[in-house]
Design a protein around this motif. Structure first.
Motif, PDB file in Angstrom:
ATOM      1  N   GLY A   1       0.795  -1.216   0.000  1.00  0.00           N
ATOM      2  CA  GLY A   1       0.000   0.000   0.000  1.00  0.00           C
ATOM      3  C   GLY A   1       0.827   1.266   0.000  1.00  0.00           C
ATOM      4  O   GLY A   1       0.485   2.244  -0.669  1.00  0.00           O
ATOM      5  N   MET A   2       1.920   1.268   0.757  1.00  0.00           N
ATOM      6  CA  MET A   2       2.747   2.466   0.824  1.00  0.00           C
ATOM      7  C   MET A   2       3.399   2.747  -0.525  1.00  0.00           C
ATOM      8  O   MET A   2       3.552   3.894  -0.916  1.00  0.00           O
ATOM      9  N   MET A   3       3.766   1.694  -1.254  1.00  0.00           N
ATOM     10  CA  MET A   3       4.354   1.879  -2.585  1.00  0.00           C
ATOM     11  C   MET A   3       3.328   2.528  -3.514  1.00  0.00           C
ATOM     12  O   MET A   3       3.662   3.426  -4.291  1.00  0.00           O
ATOM     13  N   LEU A   4       2.089   2.083  -3.414  1.00  0.00           N
ATOM     14  CA  LEU A   4       1.028   2.672  -4.236  1.00  0.00           C
ATOM     15  C   LEU A   4       0.756   4.118  -3.845  1.00  0.00           C
ATOM     16  O   LEU A   4       0.569   4.981  -4.704  1.00  0.00           O
ATOM     17  N   ILE A   5       0.742   4.394  -2.549  1.00  0.00           N
ATOM     18  CA  ILE A   5       0.474   5.761  -2.081  1.00  0.00           C
ATOM     19  C   ILE A   5       1.556   6.716  -2.557  1.00  0.00           C
ATOM     20  O   ILE A   5       1.269   7.811  -3.061  1.00  0.00           O
ATOM     21  N   VAL A   6       2.822   6.317  -2.430  1.00  0.00           N
ATOM     22  CA  VAL A   6       3.930   7.177  -2.872  1.00  0.00           C
ATOM     23  C   VAL A   6       3.877   7.358  -4.389  1.00  0.00           C
ATOM     24  O   VAL A   6       4.034   8.474  -4.902  1.00  0.00           O
ATOM     25  N   GLY A   7       3.629   6.277  -5.128  1.00  0.00           N
ATOM     26  CA  GLY A   7       3.572   6.365  -6.586  1.00  0.00           C
ATOM     27  C   GLY A   7       2.450   7.264  -7.071  1.00  0.00           C
ATOM     28  O   GLY A   7       2.646   8.116  -7.945  1.00  0.00           O
ATOM     29  N   VAL A   8       1.271   7.108  -6.502  1.00  0.00           N
ATOM     30  CA  VAL A   8       0.134   7.936  -6.905  1.00  0.00           C
ATOM     31  C   VAL A   8       0.364   9.393  -6.499  1.00  0.00           C
ATOM     32  O   VAL A   8      -0.008  10.320  -7.233  1.00  0.00           O
ATOM     33  N   SER A   9       1.013   9.614  -5.349  1.00  0.00           N
ATOM     34  CA  SER A   9       1.316  10.987  -4.919  1.00  0.00           C
ATOM     35  C   SER A   9       2.250  11.674  -5.911  1.00  0.00           C
ATOM     36  O   SER A   9       2.058  12.842  -6.261  1.00  0.00           O
ATOM     37  N   PHE A  10       3.252  10.936  -6.374  1.00  0.00           N
ATOM     38  CA  PHE A  10       4.163  11.514  -7.362  1.00  0.00           C
ATOM     39  C   PHE A  10       3.444  11.772  -8.684  1.00  0.00           C
ATOM     40  O   PHE A  10       3.708  12.768  -9.353  1.00  0.00           O
ATOM     41  N   LEU A  11       2.530  10.880  -9.062  1.00  0.00           N
ATOM     42  CA  LEU A  11       1.767  11.115 -10.296  1.00  0.00           C
ATOM     43  C   LEU A  11       0.855  12.334 -10.162  1.00  0.00           C
ATOM     44  O   LEU A  11       0.701  13.101 -11.122  1.00  0.00           O
ATOM     45  N   LEU A  12       0.254  12.523  -9.001  1.00  0.00           N
ATOM     46  CA  LEU A  12      -0.585  13.715  -8.793  1.00  0.00           C
ATOM     47  C   LEU A  12       0.251  14.990  -8.841  1.00  0.00           C
ATOM     48  O   LEU A  12      -0.162  15.991  -9.440  1.00  0.00           O
ATOM     49  N   ALA A  13       1.434  14.949  -8.226  1.00  0.00           N
ATOM     50  CA  ALA A  13       2.324  16.114  -8.286  1.00  0.00           C
ATOM     51  C   ALA A  13       2.770  16.379  -9.723  1.00  0.00           C
ATOM     52  O   ALA A  13       2.886  17.531 -10.148  1.00  0.00           O
ATOM     53  N   ALA A  14       2.988  15.313 -10.487  1.00  0.00           N
ATOM     54  CA  ALA A  14       3.350  15.476 -11.897  1.00  0.00           C
ATOM     55  C   ALA A  14       2.203  16.116 -12.668  1.00  0.00           C
ATOM     56  O   ALA A  14       2.436  16.948 -13.552  1.00  0.00           O
ATOM     57  N   GLY A  15       0.977  15.758 -12.351  1.00  0.00           N
ATOM     58  CA  GLY A  15      -0.183  16.371 -12.993  1.00  0.00           C
ATOM     59  C   GLY A  15      -0.274  17.858 -12.702  1.00  0.00           C
ATOM     60  O   GLY A  15      -0.588  18.661 -13.596  1.00  0.00           O
ATOM     61  N   VAL A  16       0.022  18.238 -11.469  1.00  0.00           N
ATOM     62  CA  VAL A  16       0.003  19.659 -11.103  1.00  0.00           C
ATOM     63  C   VAL A  16       1.094  20.416 -11.852  1.00  0.00           C
ATOM     64  O   VAL A  16       0.848  21.496 -12.406  1.00  0.00           O
ATOM     65  N   THR A  17       2.299  19.851 -11.889  1.00  0.00           N
ATOM     66  CA  THR A  17       3.380  20.542 -12.599  1.00  0.00           C
ATOM     67  C   THR A  17       3.132  20.577 -14.108  1.00  0.00           C
ATOM     68  O   THR A  17       3.542  21.527 -14.768  1.00  0.00           O
ATOM     69  N   LEU A  18       2.449  19.561 -14.625  1.00  0.00           N
ATOM     70  CA  LEU A  18       2.087  19.589 -16.050  1.00  0.00           C
ATOM     71  C   LEU A  18       1.101  20.742 -16.319  1.00  0.00           C
ATOM     72  O   LEU A  18       1.239  21.445 -17.326  1.00  0.00           O
ATOM     73  N   GLY A  19       0.177  20.946 -15.399  1.00  0.00           N
ATOM     74  CA  GLY A  19      -0.744  22.069 -15.545  1.00  0.00           C
ATOM     75  C   GLY A  19      -0.028  23.406 -15.527  1.00  0.00           C
ATOM     76  O   GLY A  19      -0.337  24.311 -16.323  1.00  0.00           O
ATOM     77  N   VAL A  20       0.951  23.552 -14.634  1.00  0.00           N
ATOM     78  CA  VAL A  20       1.712  24.782 -14.568  1.00  0.00           C
ATOM     79  C   VAL A  20       2.532  24.961 -15.859  1.00  0.00           C
ATOM     80  O   VAL A  20       2.584  26.064 -16.415  1.00  0.00           O
ATOM     81  N   TYR A  21       3.151  23.889 -16.337  1.00  0.00           N
ATOM     82  CA  TYR A  21       3.964  23.965 -17.555  1.00  0.00           C
ATOM     83  C   TYR A  21       3.117  24.348 -18.756  1.00  0.00           C
ATOM     84  O   TYR A  21       3.523  25.185 -19.570  1.00  0.00           O
ATOM     85  N   LEU A  22       1.931  23.768 -18.873  1.00  0.00           N
ATOM     86  CA  LEU A  22       1.075  24.082 -20.015  1.00  0.00           C
ATOM     87  C   LEU A  22       0.487  25.486 -19.944  1.00  0.00           C
ATOM     88  O   LEU A  22       0.114  26.057 -20.959  1.00  0.00           O
ATOM     89  N   SER A  23       0.401  26.043 -18.726  1.00  0.00           N
ATOM     90  CA  SER A  23      -0.156  27.397 -18.609  1.00  0.00           C
ATOM     91  C   SER A  23       0.906  28.474 -18.912  1.00  0.00           C
ATOM     92  O   SER A  23       0.558  29.631 -19.084  1.00  0.00           O
ATOM     93  N   LEU A  24       2.180  28.107 -18.949  1.00  0.00           N
ATOM     94  CA  LEU A  24       3.243  29.100 -19.246  1.00  0.00           C
ATOM     95  C   LEU A  24       3.347  29.383 -20.714  1.00  0.00           C
ATOM     96  O   LEU A  24       3.112  28.691 -21.590  1.00  0.00           O
TER      97      LEU A  24
END
Length: 141
Positions: free
Chosen positions: A118-141
């Motif tokens: 479970g912890m591996m999944l939680i860390v992996g999904v957290s990194f994917l969510l953070a990647a989604g946020v940074t992708l949004g910031v990158y696309l808005s620039l």
């Protein structure tokens, strides 16, 4: 036949350092390889940051999901067959210790405690969510 205990995953903080450490190492390696530590433009920084968060996110989420399905017995048949084939190369004493039938093998595996992924999944999904946020910031620039 024994009554099977239901599998319960316990998520504790002592399980966090392994997956988190692996994710941080992958993150830093990706940042270094893509030149994100010294960006020439702000858009380059956000692109590399998104890539560096995506790599450990995908690897840890995929590995965690593989551990979940493996723990449910999806690969038991394959594992038993390979083990039986490898037994032909072992000595008689070692062969006597291995289960004779698939049913015995499954019963033996059920007795062993399973580790939670479970912890591996939680860390992996957290990194994917953070990647989604940074992708949004990158696309808005």
């Amino acid at each position: 036949m024994k009554k099977k205990k239901p599998f319960r995953a316990r998520l504790t903080l002592r399980d966090l350092p392994g997956p988190l450490g692996a994710a941080v190492v992958l993150f830093l390696a990706t940042m270094a390889l893509e030149g994100g530590l010294r960006p020439s433009e702000p858009t380059d920084f956000w692109r590399v940051l998104c890539d560096a968060l995506t790599v450990p996110g995908i690897l840890l989420t995929g590995s965690g999901l593989l551990r979940v399905v493996s723990g449910l017995g999806v690969f038991n048949g394959l594992r038993f067959g390979v083990r039986k084939a490898a037994d032909q190369l072992r000595s008689e004493e070692k062969r006597a210790l291995t289960p004779k039938t698939y049913y015995d093998y499954v019963e033996q595996r059920e007795e062993k405690p399973r580790k939670s992924s479970g912890m591996m999944l939680i860390v992996g999904v957290s990194f994917l969510l953070a990647a989604g946020v940074t992708l949004g910031v990158y696309l808005s620039l």
